[in-house]
Design a protein around this motif. Structure first.
Motif, PDB file in Angstrom:
ATOM      1  N   TRP A 102      35.509 -13.874  16.912  1.00  0.00           N
ATOM      2  CA  TRP A 102      34.128 -13.714  17.388  1.00  0.00           C
ATOM      3  C   TRP A 102      33.906 -14.371  18.753  1.00  0.00           C
ATOM      4  CZ3 TRP A 102      35.320 -15.658  12.470  1.00  0.00           C
ATOM      5  CH2 TRP A 102      35.125 -14.754  11.416  1.00  0.00           C
ATOM      6  N   LYS A 103      34.986 -14.555  19.509  1.00  0.00           N
ATOM      7  CA  LYS A 103      34.894 -15.332  20.744  1.00  0.00           C
ATOM      8  C   LYS A 103      33.934 -14.719  21.760  1.00  0.00           C
ATOM      9  CE  LYS A 103      39.008 -13.231  22.857  1.00  0.00           C
ATOM     10  NZ  LYS A 103      40.358 -13.530  23.434  1.00  0.00           N
ATOM     11  N   ASP A 104      33.742 -13.401  21.714  1.00  0.00           N
ATOM     12  CA  ASP A 104      32.815 -12.771  22.662  1.00  0.00           C
ATOM     13  C   ASP A 104      31.358 -13.099  22.347  1.00  0.00           C
ATOM     14  OD1 ASP A 104      34.942 -11.639  23.984  1.00  0.00           O
ATOM     15  OD2 ASP A 104      34.825  -9.725  22.912  1.00  0.00           O
ATOM     16  N   ARG A 105      31.101 -13.569  21.129  1.00  0.00           N
ATOM     17  CA  ARG A 105      29.738 -13.907  20.723  1.00  0.00           C
ATOM     18  C   ARG A 105      29.456 -15.411  20.794  1.00  0.00           C
ATOM     19  NH1 ARG A 105      29.297 -10.306  15.115  1.00  0.00           N
ATOM     20  NH2 ARG A 105      30.060  -8.323  15.993  1.00  0.00           N
ATOM     21  N   LEU A 106      30.490 -16.189  21.070  1.00  0.00           N
ATOM     22  CA  LEU A 106      30.350 -17.636  21.087  1.00  0.00           C
ATOM     23  C   LEU A 106      30.209 -18.154  22.515  1.00  0.00           C
ATOM     24  CD1 LEU A 106      33.128 -18.479  18.474  1.00  0.00           C
ATOM     25  CD2 LEU A 106      30.670 -18.360  18.069  1.00  0.00           C
ATOM     26  N   LEU A 107      29.669 -19.364  22.640  1.00  0.00           N
ATOM     27  CA  LEU A 107      29.509 -20.008  23.945  1.00  0.00           C
ATOM     28  C   LEU A 107      30.698 -20.915  24.209  1.00  0.00           C
ATOM     29  CD1 LEU A 107      25.766 -21.066  23.498  1.00  0.00           C
ATOM     30  CD2 LEU A 107      26.602 -19.164  24.881  1.00  0.00           C
ATOM     31  N   PRO A 108      31.254 -20.887  25.421  1.00  0.00           N
ATOM     32  CA  PRO A 108      32.365 -21.790  25.734  1.00  0.00           C
ATOM     33  C   PRO A 108      31.918 -23.252  25.671  1.00  0.00           C
ATOM     34  CG  PRO A 108      32.176 -20.028  27.370  1.00  0.00           C
ATOM     35  CD  PRO A 108      30.931 -19.981  26.540  1.00  0.00           C
ATOM     36  N   LEU A 109      32.816 -24.102  25.159  1.00  0.00           N
ATOM     37  CA  LEU A 109      32.555 -25.535  25.065  1.00  0.00           C
ATOM     38  C   LEU A 109      33.542 -26.280  25.957  1.00  0.00           C
ATOM     39  CD1 LEU A 109      31.296 -28.096  23.815  1.00  0.00           C
ATOM     40  CD2 LEU A 109      32.912 -27.848  21.913  1.00  0.00           C
ATOM     41  N   PRO A 110      33.085 -26.892  27.056  1.00  0.00           N
ATOM     42  CA  PRO A 110      33.999 -27.645  27.928  1.00  0.00           C
ATOM     43  C   PRO A 110      34.663 -28.786  27.165  1.00  0.00           C
ATOM     44  CG  PRO A 110      31.866 -27.305  28.999  1.00  0.00           C
ATOM     45  CD  PRO A 110      31.705 -26.890  27.565  1.00  0.00           C
ATOM     46  N   GLY A 111      35.981 -28.910  27.326  1.00  0.00           N
ATOM     47  CA  GLY A 111      36.730 -29.903  26.568  1.00  0.00           C
ATOM     48  C   GLY A 111      36.297 -31.330  26.832  1.00  0.00           C
ATOM     49  N   PHE A 112      35.853 -31.629  28.067  1.00  0.00           N
ATOM     50  CA  PHE A 112      35.513 -33.020  28.374  1.00  0.00           C
ATOM     51  C   PHE A 112      34.294 -33.505  27.592  1.00  0.00           C
ATOM     52  CE2 PHE A 112      32.596 -30.984  31.328  1.00  0.00           C
ATOM     53  CZ  PHE A 112      31.514 -31.844  31.383  1.00  0.00           C
ATOM     54  N   LEU A 113      33.486 -32.575  27.075  1.00  0.00           N
ATOM     55  CA  LEU A 113      32.322 -32.972  26.285  1.00  0.00           C
ATOM     56  C   LEU A 113      32.705 -33.455  24.891  1.00  0.00           C
ATOM     57  CD1 LEU A 113      29.505 -30.331  27.024  1.00  0.00           C
ATOM     58  CD2 LEU A 113      29.575 -32.741  27.689  1.00  0.00           C
ATOM     59  N   VAL A 114      33.902 -33.083  24.439  1.00  0.00           N
ATOM     60  CA  VAL A 114      34.331 -33.470  23.091  1.00  0.00           C
ATOM     61  C   VAL A 114      35.550 -34.385  23.146  1.00  0.00           C
ATOM     62  CG1 VAL A 114      33.345 -31.507  21.886  1.00  0.00           C
ATOM     63  CG2 VAL A 114      35.610 -31.285  22.898  1.00  0.00           C
ATOM     64  N   GLY A 115      35.795 -34.962  24.310  1.00  0.00           N
ATOM     65  CA  GLY A 115      36.882 -35.922  24.434  1.00  0.00           C
ATOM     66  C   GLY A 115      38.262 -35.322  24.488  1.00  0.00           C
ATOM     67  N   ALA A 116      38.341 -34.006  24.720  1.00  0.00           N
ATOM     68  CA  ALA A 116      39.658 -33.364  24.805  1.00  0.00           C
ATOM     69  C   ALA A 116      40.365 -33.791  26.091  1.00  0.00           C
ATOM     70  CB  ALA A 116      39.509 -31.842  24.775  1.00  0.00           C
ATOM     71  N   ASP A 117      41.678 -33.771  26.056  1.00  0.00           N
ATOM     72  CA  ASP A 117      42.487 -34.138  27.230  1.00  0.00           C
ATOM     73  C   ASP A 117      42.490 -32.960  28.202  1.00  0.00           C
ATOM     74  OD1 ASP A 117      44.150 -35.339  29.002  1.00  0.00           O
ATOM     75  OD2 ASP A 117      45.985 -35.010  27.831  1.00  0.00           O
ATOM     76  N   GLU A 118      41.381 -32.822  28.880  1.00  0.00           N
ATOM     77  CA  GLU A 118      41.190 -31.672  29.759  1.00  0.00           C
ATOM     78  C   GLU A 118      40.617 -32.142  31.086  1.00  0.00           C
ATOM     79  OE1 GLU A 118      37.981 -28.108  29.732  1.00  0.00           O
ATOM     80  OE2 GLU A 118      39.378 -28.097  28.052  1.00  0.00           O
ATOM     81  N   THR A 119      41.172 -31.643  32.163  1.00  0.00           N
ATOM     82  CA  THR A 119      40.707 -32.025  33.486  1.00  0.00           C
ATOM     83  C   THR A 119      39.331 -31.446  33.747  1.00  0.00           C
ATOM     84  OG1 THR A 119      42.981 -32.077  34.305  1.00  0.00           O
ATOM     85  CG2 THR A 119      41.222 -31.956  35.947  1.00  0.00           C
ATOM     86  N   LEU A 120      38.433 -32.273  34.192  1.00  0.00           N
ATOM     87  CA  LEU A 120      37.093 -31.819  34.522  1.00  0.00           C
ATOM     88  C   LEU A 120      37.143 -31.002  35.803  1.00  0.00           C
ATOM     89  CD1 LEU A 120      33.996 -31.870  34.223  1.00  0.00           C
ATOM     90  CD2 LEU A 120      34.025 -34.071  35.420  1.00  0.00           C
ATOM     91  N   ASP A 121      36.602 -29.795  35.773  1.00  0.00           N
ATOM     92  CA  ASP A 121      36.573 -28.968  36.970  1.00  0.00           C
ATOM     93  C   ASP A 121      35.258 -28.210  37.047  1.00  0.00           C
ATOM     94  OD1 ASP A 121      36.739 -26.882  35.121  1.00  0.00           O
ATOM     95  OD2 ASP A 121      38.856 -26.498  35.499  1.00  0.00           O
ATOM     96  N   GLY A 122      35.066 -27.505  38.166  1.00  0.00           N
ATOM     97  CA  GLY A 122      33.824 -26.785  38.387  1.00  0.00           C
ATOM     98  C   GLY A 122      33.562 -25.707  37.360  1.00  0.00           C
ATOM     99  N   ASP A 123      34.615 -24.995  36.936  1.00  0.00           N
ATOM    100  CA  ASP A 123      34.431 -23.927  35.948  1.00  0.00           C
ATOM    101  C   ASP A 123      33.926 -24.493  34.625  1.00  0.00           C
ATOM    102  OD1 ASP A 123      35.299 -22.034  37.763  1.00  0.00           O
ATOM    103  OD2 ASP A 123      37.369 -22.048  37.039  1.00  0.00           O
ATOM    104  N   GLY A 124      34.464 -25.635  34.229  1.00  0.00           N
ATOM    105  CA  GLY A 124      34.009 -26.254  32.994  1.00  0.00           C
ATOM    106  C   GLY A 124      32.562 -26.677  33.071  1.00  0.00           C
ATOM    107  N   LEU A 125      32.160 -27.174  34.239  1.00  0.00           N
ATOM    108  CA  LEU A 125      30.764 -27.565  34.420  1.00  0.00           C
ATOM    109  C   LEU A 125      29.846 -26.359  34.305  1.00  0.00           C
ATOM    110  CD1 LEU A 125      30.696 -30.144  37.352  1.00  0.00           C
ATOM    111  CD2 LEU A 125      30.216 -30.551  34.938  1.00  0.00           C
TER     112      LEU A 125
END
Length: 243
Positions: A179-202
């Motif tokens: 159902w990924k087309d119906r869901l909203l993306p969740l930036p990893g940095f908001l949940v403490g994931a080891d993910e580099t913060l970038d403009g797309d995530g913001l």
């Protein structure tokens, strides 16, 4: 009735020929208004600018009265904030968000967050991340908090990459795939994931918070998204592209 506390100036409006009504955010007393005699004077006008830190003393005969307020400067940030588009729009956006809360209702977490944000509005990526976290906290304080701790479908606490627009709960990559087309993306940095913060995530994060703010706050109150929000996001994007 009398109290004395530091606060951040959110706005000011003219009252008569020489006075002004100041609107400040305090840690323990929330958003508070008061009449400042001589608030339009040469001495006080520079003090009563959005973003400035002041020490306010408020007095009134009854608690429900507007009351009189005197202010002393603690940290004058306004001139610095007005030097950049992010600073100018950002402080206006913070004020607009705080006005969604009941007057005189304390929200110490949001107050502390504002203190941090106004100190970093000169750094686009960090300013954007802090502002996004502020909107997530704002939704929670308004009673519409998002559950980003574990997957709504599987209970997993890792690989959370989506948010359900219906429930406001996180969804893992595996559970959300059909159902990924119906869901909203969740930036990893908001949940403490080891993910580099970038403009797309913001950008994805601000789309998510916009969805829930519109559904739960702006539309039910018949108000528009703050103009300052578009200004802030546009300024952040321009700042990131210029790096």
């Amino acid at each position: 009735m009398e109290w004395r506390e530091e606060g951040i100036v959110l706005g000011v409006r003219r009252q008569g020929e020489t006075s002004a009504v100041a609107e400040i955010m305090t840690r323990d007393r929330g958003r508070h208004l008061g009449l400042v005699r001589g608030g339009r004077s040469r001495k006080l006008q520079p003090v009563l600018q959005p973003g400035n830190q002041v020490e306010a003393t408020w007095r009134a005969r009854l608690d429900e009265h507007l009351g009189f307020m005197t202010v002393e400067p603690v940290q004058l940030r306004a001139a610095h904030l007005m030097e950049s588009a992010i600073g100018l729009h950002g402080i206006q956006l913070l004020a607009a968000h705080i006005r969604l809360l009941p007057e005189r209702d304390p929200h110490p977490r949001l107050y502390d967050a504002i203190q941090t944000i106004v100190s970093h509005l000169g750094t686009p990526l960090l300013a954007g991340a802090l502002m996004l976290r502020f909107e997530v906290m704002l939704l929670e304080d308004l009673g519409f908090g998002l559950d980003l701790e574990q997957c709504a479908a599987s209970g997993r606490r890792d690989d959370l990459v989506y948010v359900s627009p219906k429930s406001g709960r996180a969804v893992s990559r595996e559970a959300g795939e059909p159902w990924k087309d119906r869901l909203l993306p969740l930036p990893g940095f908001l949940v403490g994931a080891d993910e580099t913060l970038d403009g797309d995530g913001l950008i994805e994060g601000f789309r998510m918070t916009r969805f829930f703010l519109a559904r739960h706050v702006w539309e039910p109150r018949a108000i528009d998204e703050p103009v300052a929000r578009n200004g802030t996001l546009g300024a952040i994007e321009r700042g990131l592209s210029a790096r």
